[in-house]
Design a protein around this motif. Sequence first.
Motif, PDB file in Angstrom:
ATOM      1  N   PHE A  52    -109.308  47.860  70.147  1.00 55.50           N
ATOM      2  CA  PHE A  52    -109.157  48.566  71.426  1.00 55.50           C
ATOM      3  C   PHE A  52    -109.729  47.698  72.550  1.00 55.50           C
ATOM      4  N   LYS A 100     -98.939  50.477  69.008  1.00 52.94           N
ATOM      5  CA  LYS A 100    -100.313  50.472  68.490  1.00 52.94           C
ATOM      6  C   LYS A 100    -100.413  49.615  67.236  1.00 52.94           C
ATOM      7  N   PHE A 155    -111.244  57.318  77.647  1.00 53.10           N
ATOM      8  CA  PHE A 155    -111.106  56.620  76.376  1.00 53.10           C
ATOM      9  C   PHE A 155    -112.454  56.377  75.698  1.00 53.10           C
ATOM     10  N   ASP A 214    -112.925  51.814  67.823  1.00 57.30           N
ATOM     11  CA  ASP A 214    -111.521  51.675  67.448  1.00 57.30           C
ATOM     12  C   ASP A 214    -111.179  50.188  67.382  1.00 57.30           C
ATOM     13  N   TYR A 262    -102.848  52.324  75.097  1.00 56.44           N
ATOM     14  CA  TYR A 262    -103.268  53.653  75.541  1.00 56.44           C
ATOM     15  C   TYR A 262    -103.217  53.767  77.066  1.00 56.44           C
ATOM     16  N   HIS A 271    -113.153  55.740  71.899  1.00 56.96           N
ATOM     17  CA  HIS A 271    -112.579  54.581  71.236  1.00 56.96           C
ATOM     18  C   HIS A 271    -113.555  53.400  71.151  1.00 56.96           C
TER      19      HIS A 271
END
Length: 400
Positions: free
Chosen positions: A365, A248, A356, A362, A379, A359
């Motif tokens: 992402f 990540k 997800f 995020d 992820y 997110h």
Amino acid sequence: MTRKSLFSPIIFAFLVLLLLIIIPNSWIEKLIPESRISQAATELNPVMFQGKYIQSKMLEDNRYLPMYGSSELARLDAFHPSNYFKENPDGFVPFLVGRGGSISIIHFLNFAEHTEQLKGKKLVFILSPQWFQPRGADESHFVPNYSSLQGYDLALNNKIDSDTKKKAIKRLLHFVPVRDDLLLTTIYQGELSNDPWVKRKAVLARPFAYAYRGILQKKDLYYSLIGGTSRNREITRAVKQKDWAQLKHEATLEGSRQATNNQFLVINSQYDKIKKKVPSLKGYKRGASYGRSVEYYDFQLVLDLLKESGAKPLFISVPVNGKWYDYTGFPKQGRTSYYTRIRHQIEAEGFPIADFSKHEYDPYFMKDTIHIGWKGWVYVDKAIKDFYNDDHITQKSIQL
């Protein structure tokens, strides 16, 4: 030029075509190298999507984990499942099936060809919110992805549930390539109608449909023999033997290096394509929603068929780029209604979903406005790994 010399090329071409048609399928199959399947795993070749042979062989081989989706499959980077699981083998190779416009009804036709091979087969299905426009799939997405072979296979398939088949046929008859195929529509209408004459015409048409499908199958074999066009795949060992926290972090760093010229954290190369239009796009999606769409009907056909076939799918619910969607005025409620509805629809059939949706904001992402990117793939990789190695996940949703 003499009459004989004028017609010689035509006669020769006809004889060659006749020879190609009468060659037994088994002979052609023996010529297709085994490496063609592994080559196709990351090739993203539309010929393979619209054919049958390559996917049939893939589904017979336990080394492959099929991944179905659309244009996000081509958004390659170091963290993409094709690269991650190459560098971190876990007993399977992701096999990518889909491209832009591969919406639910296209995947339904594909699955309908392989119901017997799907029994007990784990697979991954990535959903895209943008499929769920109010009117569902349109001609621009359907036409390039429709397969006549798959359309005829559905027409001649007597093994899938009759109600599911009829629902799919009704939907398919909305699209021009199907309606314009007189032979196919004759059989489809025979499935739907109670009129004895319509049914009689369908019976008379079936031998011709079998013959035409045979030609399409042979065409698919020749395409499989020739092979597709190799794509340059980004292969890097940077993700090898690293834990999820490290991945990540590195995905965030990679995103920060590639998305530097805009507030939406869209990769520079994509933002450059829309930069001039951005001011005019502010607020243009006011009142929009993915919460109501014909696509839910099409997606239910996919769920029904996978359940009937005994497949073991994991569904991936991908978010949108929250910053971009806010800028365009697309209401938050119009997105959350989709996330909630699609999760409930999947869980109602007893299938797991990696959701997800939290997110949206995020950083990194997403790679652009709608496609999953660097951190998002990390992820997804973890969800796939957990799903593949835990049979109990087929009975519950993955907590993220």
